[in-house]
Design a protein around this motif. Structure first.
Motif, short mmCIF file in Angstrom:
data_model
loop_
_atom_site.label_atom_id
_atom_site.label_comp_id
_atom_site.label_asym_id
_atom_site.label_seq_id
_atom_site.Cartn_x
_atom_site.Cartn_y
_atom_site.Cartn_z
N SER B 85 0.84 -1.20 0.00
CA SER B 85 0.00 0.00 0.00
C SER B 85 0.88 1.26 0.00
N GLU B 86 2.04 1.17 0.65
CA GLU B 86 2.97 2.31 0.61
C GLU B 86 3.48 2.51 -0.82
N HIS B 89 0.90 4.15 -2.87
CA HIS B 89 0.78 5.56 -2.49
C HIS B 89 1.93 6.39 -3.09
N THR B 160 -2.76 7.80 5.68
CA THR B 160 -2.52 8.28 4.31
C THR B 160 -2.35 7.14 3.30
N PHE B 161 -2.10 5.92 3.75
CA PHE B 161 -1.84 4.79 2.83
C PHE B 161 -3.04 3.86 2.64
N GLN B 162 -4.24 4.28 2.77
CA GLN B 162 -5.35 3.36 2.57
C GLN B 162 -5.35 2.20 3.57
#
Ligand code: SF4
Ligand code: SF4
Lengths: 183, 298
Positions: B85-86, B89, B160-162
């Protein structure tokens, strides 16, 4: 009232010797800043919210706000040499809660990378994962294990499908990535 | 519905109970898992050594998943979920970085678009399978059980990363437990870290994290701790004895994966769920839910 009391705490005193330390290393500071994207340590206003929720503070006296402050001032060598960056548990609470979007944990990762590049104090086991990935694509091969009744089992005995490592092309490309990073 | 699955390092090499239970429960929910070829580690274990190389690995695995043409990718491990996920992003924010990595991926005929949606076990079951379907598959309700859930850090933060749920006040795993008929107890240590990531540099501190949380959960009267991450399981289940010794606590708490718990509620056999691989006193839990007869014949 609380804010005043906290503002009175001076910048870090535990990692550097304020009387005898050498000058901050500004070139290294720039190198560090380049690694961390938007989360700039100089935006920190030392509110200490990060440290107040840090589980490694309770256990190992890690103070993320100090790391931010020292990095921001340019005392990078000192930070790396102290080994303190290896005390972070990567819980990400500091990143979530910082009102200034500083992300102390990202700074800690960048400092660990710098420690590796400069061959400073790095726990050896961290380097082992990298060599394992170069060799097999993963941190380890499938292990034998035992049940609670001490029967030996493995993937095959447990009816799990065969495990595959990535091919040679992966390794070649990954080598290249590591070389790119050296430049 | 087809969902690609990426297992990472720990699940397919040592945490077999998670892999077995995921494989056992998903088809019953109408979710068909599609395996990925040629994947590698997600990058998390080398982030401390080389962030760029770690990011590259994450993107490469995403590119392989995208090649299947499927819309959804399941990442049962919290560490993999954070890493991928990072990567999503960072690359969505930085076109140059995306281009740089895609240039390397070209050599393996791969390209990263950013199109595939990623799921962790918990939000896949909660949001995609959904309450109605989940309640339908329960054949053996776990009534009367008091359970503590442990989300693990890397599926919750940063927002911030879902992340899979609200970063400071998550509810999905609690609800998943309650849909099976059990009660999810509130407890103040819920967001505390398992300590796994400190194991390499500060093993005693790592075990102290583990021991303190287990002690707290035990003292709040939970019948078991429910986890959804192989690293957390390797601490709370596999290292319960040593963490008890480190903290001076007498620990005797069953620890299992949510998918193992779900499997029990679906009446899947304990062997198929890999429950005989857990180190913690699972039999006590099985007794409480009236499943001990299957437990005594592993
Ligand atoms: S929470 Fe952010 S602003 Fe506050 S001390 Fe920590 S890094 Fe600085
Ligand atoms: S990520 Fe590291 S520094 Fe930040 S709060 Fe967690 S343990 Fe502390």
């Amino acid at each position: 009232m609380l804010i005043k009391a906290r503002a009175a705490i001076p910048y870090s005193m535990s990692i550097i010797d304020l009387t005898t330390t050498k000058k901050p290393d500004l070139a290294l500071r720039l190198k560090l800043l380049a690694k961390i994207g938007e989360h700039k340590p100089y935006n920190c206003f030392q509110c200490i919210r990060c440290t107040s929720g840090c589980p490694s503070m309770k256990m190992l006296e890690l103070k993320p706000h100090e790391i931010v402050s020292l990095a921001s001032l340019g005392f990078i060598e000192e930070l790396i040499a102290s080994g303190t960056v290896w005390a972070c548990a990567t819980c990400l609470k500091c990143k979530e809660r910082c009102p200034q979007a500083v992300a102390p944990v990202d700074l800690i990762f960048a400092l660990r990378n710098l420690a590796v590049e400069k061959e400073a104090k790095v726990p050896e086991s961290f380097l082992r994962s990298l060599s394992a990935i170069l060799e097999t694509g993963f941190v380890q091969k499938p292990q034998d294990t035992v049940t609670r009744k001490m029967e030996k089992v493995n993937r095959e005995k447990l009816d799990l499908p065969k495990f595959h490592e990535p091919d040679e092309k992966f390794k070649a490309a990954f080598f290249k990535v590591l070389e790119l990073f050296q430049e | 519905m087809k969902v690609a699955v990426y297992w990472g390092c720990l699940i397919p090499t040592v945490q077999y109970g998670y892999e077995m239970s995921v494989r056992a429960v998903m088809p019953q929910l109408g979710l068909e898992l599609v395996e990925l070829n040629n994947v590698s580690c997600c990058g998390t274990p080398i982030k401390s050594v080389n962030m760029f190389a770690a990011l590259y690995l994450a993107v490469r695995n995403l590119a392989i998943a995208e090649k299947t043409g499927l819309d959804d990718l399941l990442l049962p491990c919290n560490g993999c979920y954070l890493s991928l996920s990072e990567a999503k992003h960072l690359l969505s924010q930085d076109g140059k970085l995306k281009e740089r990595i895609n240039n390397i991926l070209k050599e393996e005929n791969l390209q990263y678009e950013g199109s595939i949606k990623i799921w962790h076990t918990i939000n896949l079951l909660h949001d995609l399978a959904g309450e109605e379907r989940m309640r339908e598959v329960v054949k053996h309700p776990l009534n009367g059980l008091k359970l503590a859930v442990h989300y693990g850090c890397h599926i919750l933060r940063p927002s911030t990363f879902q992340p899979i749920d609200d970063s400071e006040n998550p509810k999905k795993m609690d609800e998943l437990v309650e849909w099976l008929g059990a009660k999810s107890i509130p407890y103040p240590e819920k967001l505390d870290c398992c300590g796994y990531m400190l194991l390499l540099s500060h093993p005693d501190a790592a075990l102290t994290f583990t021991g303190l949380k287990l002690k707290a959960v035990q003292d709040w009267g939970a019948d078991a701790l429910v986890v959804s991450c192989p690293s957390c399981q390797m601490m709370f289940d596999m290292r319960q004895k040593s963490s008890g010794a480190t903290t001076g606590a007498k620990l005797n708490l069953p620890v299992l994966y949510y998918t193992q718990l779900l499997g029990l509620a679906m009446d899947i056999s304990t062997e198929r769920l890999g429950l005989n691989l857990n180190r913690s006193p699972i039999d006590e839990l099985l007794q409480k839910v009236g499943l001990i007869s299957t437990a005594t014949s592993p």
